[in-house]
Write a protein that holds these residues in place. Sequence first.
Motif, PDB file in Angstrom:
ATOM      1  N   GLU A   1     -24.269 -31.987 -41.892  1.00 59.25           N
ATOM      2  CA  GLU A   1     -22.361 -32.566 -41.874  1.00 59.25           C
ATOM      3  C   GLU A   1     -22.130 -33.630 -41.188  1.00 59.25           C
ATOM      4  OE1 GLU A   1     -19.989 -29.780 -42.098  1.00 59.25           O
ATOM      5  OE2 GLU A   1     -20.974 -28.081 -42.684  1.00 59.25           O
ATOM      6  N   ARG A   2     -22.909 -34.313 -40.603  1.00 51.79           N
ATOM      7  CA  ARG A   2     -22.899 -35.862 -39.956  1.00 51.79           C
ATOM      8  C   ARG A   2     -23.509 -36.890 -41.064  1.00 51.79           C
ATOM      9  NH1 ARG A   2     -26.361 -37.039 -35.984  1.00 51.79           N
ATOM     10  NH2 ARG A   2     -27.470 -35.469 -36.613  1.00 51.79           N
ATOM     11  N   ILE A   3     -22.675 -37.523 -41.366  1.00 51.23           N
ATOM     12  CA  ILE A   3     -23.199 -38.657 -42.305  1.00 51.23           C
ATOM     13  C   ILE A   3     -23.610 -40.291 -41.765  1.00 51.23           C
ATOM     14  CG2 ILE A   3     -22.278 -40.025 -44.512  1.00 51.23           C
ATOM     15  CD1 ILE A   3     -20.369 -38.214 -44.813  1.00 51.23           C
ATOM     16  N   LEU A   4     -25.168 -39.797 -41.860  1.00 50.72           N
ATOM     17  CA  LEU A   4     -25.562 -41.211 -41.044  1.00 50.72           C
ATOM     18  C   LEU A   4     -26.016 -42.682 -42.146  1.00 50.72           C
ATOM     19  CD1 LEU A   4     -28.327 -38.755 -39.685  1.00 50.72           C
ATOM     20  CD2 LEU A   4     -26.749 -39.804 -39.102  1.00 50.72           C
ATOM     21  N   ILE A   5     -26.122 -43.323 -41.564  1.00 55.67           N
ATOM     22  CA  ILE A   5     -25.988 -44.835 -42.411  1.00 55.67           C
ATOM     23  C   ILE A   5     -27.387 -45.032 -42.158  1.00 55.67           C
ATOM     24  CG2 ILE A   5     -25.844 -46.983 -42.799  1.00 55.67           C
ATOM     25  CD1 ILE A   5     -22.511 -45.868 -42.096  1.00 55.67           C
ATOM     26  N   VAL A   6     -27.945 -45.430 -42.906  1.00 55.85           N
ATOM     27  CA  VAL A   6     -29.418 -45.599 -42.625  1.00 55.85           C
ATOM     28  C   VAL A   6     -29.989 -46.269 -43.366  1.00 55.85           C
ATOM     29  CG1 VAL A   6     -32.001 -44.238 -43.027  1.00 55.85           C
ATOM     30  CG2 VAL A   6     -30.411 -42.983 -41.544  1.00 55.85           C
ATOM     31  N   ARG A   7     -30.557 -47.470 -42.721  1.00 60.29           N
ATOM     32  CA  ARG A   7     -30.803 -48.592 -43.788  1.00 60.29           C
ATOM     33  C   ARG A   7     -33.180 -49.225 -43.676  1.00 60.29           C
ATOM     34  NH1 ARG A   7     -27.763 -48.670 -46.766  1.00 60.29           N
ATOM     35  NH2 ARG A   7     -25.693 -49.461 -47.037  1.00 60.29           N
ATOM     36  N   THR A   8     -33.890 -48.286 -42.603  1.00 59.74           N
ATOM     37  CA  THR A   8     -34.838 -49.219 -42.525  1.00 59.74           C
ATOM     38  C   THR A   8     -36.063 -48.047 -42.245  1.00 59.74           C
ATOM     39  OG1 THR A   8     -34.610 -48.828 -40.050  1.00 59.74           O
ATOM     40  CG2 THR A   8     -33.939 -50.864 -41.116  1.00 59.74           C
ATOM     41  N   PRO A   9     -37.089 -47.907 -42.254  1.00 59.57           N
ATOM     42  CA  PRO A   9     -38.205 -47.053 -42.224  1.00 59.57           C
ATOM     43  C   PRO A   9     -37.555 -46.470 -40.629  1.00 59.57           C
ATOM     44  CG  PRO A   9     -39.541 -48.176 -43.376  1.00 59.57           C
ATOM     45  CD  PRO A   9     -37.539 -49.052 -42.745  1.00 59.57           C
ATOM     46  N   GLU A  10     -37.962 -47.667 -39.581  1.00 59.93           N
ATOM     47  CA  GLU A  10     -37.474 -46.825 -37.749  1.00 59.93           C
ATOM     48  C   GLU A  10     -36.002 -45.910 -37.919  1.00 59.93           C
ATOM     49  OE1 GLU A  10     -37.713 -50.142 -38.981  1.00 59.93           O
ATOM     50  OE2 GLU A  10     -40.129 -49.953 -38.988  1.00 59.93           O
ATOM     51  N   GLN A  11     -34.498 -46.395 -38.721  1.00 64.12           N
ATOM     52  CA  GLN A  11     -33.743 -45.385 -38.837  1.00 64.12           C
ATOM     53  C   GLN A  11     -34.129 -43.963 -39.634  1.00 64.12           C
ATOM     54  OE1 GLN A  11     -31.420 -48.023 -41.142  1.00 64.12           O
ATOM     55  NE2 GLN A  11     -29.937 -49.157 -38.826  1.00 64.12           N
ATOM     56  N   PHE A  12     -35.019 -43.610 -40.077  1.00 66.54           N
ATOM     57  CA  PHE A  12     -35.303 -43.193 -41.273  1.00 66.54           C
ATOM     58  C   PHE A  12     -35.982 -42.145 -40.092  1.00 66.54           C
ATOM     59  CE2 PHE A  12     -34.773 -43.679 -45.873  1.00 66.54           C
ATOM     60  CZ  PHE A  12     -34.515 -42.852 -45.661  1.00 66.54           C
ATOM     61  N   GLU A  13     -36.997 -42.669 -39.251  1.00 69.86           N
ATOM     62  CA  GLU A  13     -37.628 -41.741 -38.191  1.00 69.86           C
ATOM     63  C   GLU A  13     -36.162 -41.226 -37.588  1.00 69.86           C
ATOM     64  OE1 GLU A  13     -41.994 -42.656 -37.414  1.00 69.86           O
ATOM     65  OE2 GLU A  13     -41.983 -43.463 -39.780  1.00 69.86           O
ATOM     66  N   LYS A  14     -36.257 -42.064 -37.155  1.00 67.46           N
ATOM     67  CA  LYS A  14     -34.273 -41.115 -35.849  1.00 67.46           C
ATOM     68  C   LYS A  14     -34.529 -39.721 -36.641  1.00 67.46           C
ATOM     69  CE  LYS A  14     -33.569 -45.154 -33.694  1.00 67.46           C
ATOM     70  NZ  LYS A  14     -32.578 -46.723 -33.858  1.00 67.46           N
ATOM     71  N   THR A  15     -34.139 -39.844 -38.101  1.00 69.06           N
ATOM     72  CA  THR A  15     -33.405 -38.208 -38.669  1.00 69.06           C
ATOM     73  C   THR A  15     -34.274 -37.900 -38.758  1.00 69.06           C
ATOM     74  OG1 THR A  15     -33.731 -39.559 -40.201  1.00 69.06           O
ATOM     75  CG2 THR A  15     -32.207 -40.480 -39.925  1.00 69.06           C
ATOM     76  N   GLY A  16     -35.475 -37.687 -37.712  1.00 65.08           N
ATOM     77  CA  GLY A  16     -36.685 -37.134 -37.661  1.00 65.08           C
ATOM     78  C   GLY A  16     -37.466 -36.210 -39.544  1.00 65.08           C
ATOM     79  N   ILE A  17     -37.101 -38.230 -40.324  1.00 66.08           N
ATOM     80  CA  ILE A  17     -38.100 -37.841 -41.169  1.00 66.08           C
ATOM     81  C   ILE A  17     -39.092 -38.640 -41.410  1.00 66.08           C
ATOM     82  CG2 ILE A  17     -38.058 -38.448 -43.832  1.00 66.08           C
ATOM     83  CD1 ILE A  17     -34.500 -37.537 -43.588  1.00 66.08           C
ATOM     84  N   ARG A  18     -40.322 -38.387 -41.141  1.00 63.32           N
ATOM     85  CA  ARG A  18     -41.754 -40.205 -41.770  1.00 63.32           C
ATOM     86  C   ARG A  18     -41.491 -40.316 -42.647  1.00 63.32           C
ATOM     87  NH1 ARG A  18     -46.805 -39.237 -39.195  1.00 63.32           N
ATOM     88  NH2 ARG A  18     -47.302 -41.810 -39.436  1.00 63.32           N
ATOM     89  N   VAL A  19     -41.634 -41.795 -42.396  1.00 69.79           N
ATOM     90  CA  VAL A  19     -41.557 -42.659 -43.705  1.00 69.79           C
ATOM     91  C   VAL A  19     -43.016 -43.563 -43.465  1.00 69.79           C
ATOM     92  CG1 VAL A  19     -41.074 -44.280 -45.417  1.00 69.79           C
ATOM     93  CG2 VAL A  19     -39.206 -42.651 -43.915  1.00 69.79           C
ATOM     94  N   ARG A  20     -43.944 -43.416 -44.363  1.00 63.19           N
ATOM     95  CA  ARG A  20     -45.019 -44.049 -44.303  1.00 63.19           C
ATOM     96  C   ARG A  20     -44.448 -45.412 -46.253  1.00 63.19           C
ATOM     97  NH1 ARG A  20     -50.878 -41.766 -43.642  1.00 63.19           N
ATOM     98  NH2 ARG A  20     -49.958 -39.301 -42.777  1.00 63.19           N
ATOM     99  N   VAL A  21     -44.281 -46.810 -45.781  1.00 64.64           N
ATOM    100  CA  VAL A  21     -44.098 -47.364 -46.402  1.00 64.64           C
ATOM    101  C   VAL A  21     -45.814 -48.254 -46.567  1.00 64.64           C
ATOM    102  CG1 VAL A  21     -41.355 -48.204 -45.316  1.00 64.64           C
ATOM    103  CG2 VAL A  21     -43.909 -49.131 -44.221  1.00 64.64           C
ATOM    104  N   ARG A  22     -46.244 -48.729 -47.744  1.00 64.31           N
ATOM    105  CA  ARG A  22     -46.948 -49.035 -48.517  1.00 64.31           C
ATOM    106  C   ARG A  22     -47.878 -48.732 -48.372  1.00 64.31           C
ATOM    107  NH1 ARG A  22     -44.636 -52.973 -44.792  1.00 64.31           N
ATOM    108  NH2 ARG A  22     -43.370 -54.099 -45.919  1.00 64.31           N
ATOM    109  N   THR A  23     -47.328 -47.380 -49.197  1.00 61.25           N
ATOM    110  CA  THR A  23     -48.448 -46.262 -49.005  1.00 61.25           C
ATOM    111  C   THR A  23     -48.668 -45.412 -50.389  1.00 61.25           C
ATOM    112  OG1 THR A  23     -48.473 -46.247 -46.931  1.00 61.25           O
ATOM    113  CG2 THR A  23     -49.740 -44.100 -48.018  1.00 61.25           C
ATOM    114  N   THR A  24     -49.850 -45.508 -51.857  1.00 63.48           N
ATOM    115  CA  THR A  24     -49.072 -44.940 -52.248  1.00 63.48           C
ATOM    116  C   THR A  24     -50.162 -43.421 -52.895  1.00 63.48           C
ATOM    117  OG1 THR A  24     -49.581 -47.666 -53.386  1.00 63.48           O
ATOM    118  CG2 THR A  24     -49.862 -45.267 -54.920  1.00 63.48           C
ATOM    119  N   VAL A  25     -49.560 -42.871 -53.324  1.00 63.23           N
ATOM    120  CA  VAL A  25     -50.084 -41.371 -54.045  1.00 63.23           C
ATOM    121  C   VAL A  25     -51.175 -41.652 -54.670  1.00 63.23           C
ATOM    122  CG1 VAL A  25     -49.845 -38.625 -54.374  1.00 63.23           C
ATOM    123  CG2 VAL A  25     -48.161 -40.289 -52.452  1.00 63.23           C
ATOM    124  N   GLU A  26     -52.642 -41.438 -54.768  1.00 56.70           N
ATOM    125  CA  GLU A  26     -53.421 -41.997 -55.228  1.00 56.70           C
ATOM    126  C   GLU A  26     -53.921 -40.741 -56.059  1.00 56.70           C
ATOM    127  OE1 GLU A  26     -55.294 -44.548 -55.483  1.00 56.70           O
ATOM    128  OE2 GLU A  26     -54.364 -45.722 -54.961  1.00 56.70           O
TER     129      GLU A  26
END
Lengths: 405, 405
Positions: free
Chosen positions: A12-37
Amino acid sequence: MTYYIGDVIKDERILIVRTPEQFEKTGIRVRVRTTVEEIDPDKGVVRLSDGDTLAYDTLVMATGSKVNIPDIPGVRQEGVFKLKDLRDALDIKAYIKDKQCGHGRCRKAIILGAGFIAMELSEAMKNLGLETSIVYRGELPVKRWDEEFSKIVLDKLTSNAIDFVPHRLPVAIEANGRESTLRLITDNGEMEADIIVFALGVTSNISLAEQIGLKIGNTNAIMVDLSQRTSRDEIYAVGDCCGVYHRIKHQWVHMPLGDIANKQGRIAGANISGHSMTFPGVVGAQSFKLFDLEVATTGIDEWEAKAMGLHPISTIIWGTPSARSMSKGRKVGLKMVADKSTGKLLGAQSVGEGGAVAKINTLSACLWGGMTLDDVGYIDLAYSPPFGGPWDPIQVVAQILRKQM
Amino acid sequence: MTYYIGDVIKDERILIVRTPEQFEKTGIRVRVRTTVEEIDPDKGVVRLSDGDTLAYDTLVMATGSKVNIPDIPGVRQEGVFKLKDLRDALDIKAYIKDKQCGHGRCRKAIILGAGFIAMELSEAMKNLGLETSIVYRGELPVKRWDEEFSKIVLDKLTSNAIDFVPHRLPVAIEANGRESTLRLITDNGEMEADIIVFALGVTSNISLAEQIGLKIGNTNAIMVDLSQRTSRDEIYAVGDCCGVYHRIKHQWVHMPLGDIANKQGRIAGANISGHSMTFPGVVGAQSFKLFDLEVATTGIDEWEAKAMGLHPISTIIWGTPSARSMSKGRKVGLKMVADKSTGKLLGAQSVGEGGAVAKINTLSACLWGGMTLDDVGYIDLAYSPPFGGPWDPIQVVAQILRKQM
């Protein structure tokens, strides 16, 4: 409680997320420059471009769309661009700013296509100081809109010194030794440019989905249900890569727009995390801005209604975005389409220097509620002279159409 | 067919009518500067101020409203005005332009009242170069809106150097021998002014109706049915003099607004000319502009919902009128009220530098359609960055409230 709008709602909180680092703080792991082959749906594993594999219980396909590029020679050379993501935009800006063309700075732009992205792009190019031409196979820009409104859009291009070149199919792009760096060969003559950008629409990116045999809809997008599930229960799809249910057409369509993708993402997320939710679909609302012109539409046009077997009636009126005495010559046009036998509202379009998007949003709500011309003709709107006359064009058009039933 | 909007629709043509002469060309006889002195409903005759009598089969009462003027000494003297019709506006402008006050030109204005007319008037006075004060018995302006929004309105007054003087009841108006021509005595001090204008609301003008014993509603307006008929079958009433059905309150209210009067006029006209038609009522949509601030509301607020025995939930969020990157610091606030048990939307308010009226019109359509928070949370709107973010505050507020159910 007072909330500020952001991008991620969590607990119920609204988080403003702009970068992979900010995403990670929300507990969501982000892999940039990676493709699913590759996906192995039987093992529940994806293989990544960096060699890693990831196991999943639930998989979400958000593979988006790819830009349509014509199969002609020369589309890959320097100075030829697509406009799909932030990287493309930065590349285009850098090219325009830094590239030394034959005559010095990059000066002439050609945009291929005449949909809303082409319109927005032409304004941006013009604002960067480029001589801008739009090259299009048809007669008028923005074919989703009525010809009367497409002509208003054309006038707006022309009055801003953007050259609209109709009836031209691109045949090849060649390097140009002379003043400009590129030459666009069409079926009806040649044009010079320093930069050429494709704005010919997008197609769902379904290669991974096809690889694992997910069902593809007749719109060439991944088939999903109202819970955003694909033909495999554990795989969801959201955004440009999948279809969406159109409540007025009563069928699944492909409508690659950002707001729809956002909604589908949230629906999929809710279902995956155990909160049953279905996507109520769309009515086809869409808008863009071209200089001071607002252009918007919702629902379906007459020809689409006819194709459904309905008996559409429609009309266009021209009103003003404020009370007439305050409008300084500005106009807003409104087209409404309804079914002759039931009076059900089917769609609307609006174009004007102010007020067009607002009208279409109001009429989208009317479509959302399944309203008839009788409902819309006397609908209560927030009248005040700076925002319109006592009879809004919305009410006037509905009343005129009501008499045609 | 393409129509241009005017004021009179006749035989499906829309005629623009501005003067009595133009009216007569439509076949409608107009008598200006003539008052109905008396109605004899049994004979079906009205007696006019010029001595004539006119017989009628059907009579329409459109007697409007009269401005509320406090019962205090001095309200009739020079420099004290009401603002009801065009004549008042012309008189005020002429007075400000021509009157030689103690110090030369008319310089200081006091507006009594703090509703939307007072707000619009304060902007007009300021734009004419007057030092403008608003004197009000309460704490904050525009009490129909939430305190949080009333404070935004107050800020807009203050930032435009309009003095808002709360907690003052007018006691008397006196001629002033000194620098200014008038002195307003209040229960808490005195203020000087060259012009004082009443903006304390209006009351239905029902004296003729009472004379002939028409039923008066509990809102002190002429009681009508959905066909605009009064308690006498052959007498209709329309506009500020009569009540209107409020679809959210489920009761008859007095809401003297121009768009409602227009609709009632057309409904009465249709019924009189043999086309059965009923007025679907209102949801209470209303708006005004104050400098660059849009202020709008629709439906009912929490306290009104509680008074109806409902269990309202509500919240306010602040968004931007364009995508955040394009909004240049402009904000738009949205409050939504819904019923906790059913999720039915009950009302909304919005205030902002752009976009507020558009949001309220969309939500008026949602109220018109009897929508719930589930309907509104995923409603399809015409998203484009110049006109908002991919999640409109409308959807965000509905989703937040949905979680409070």
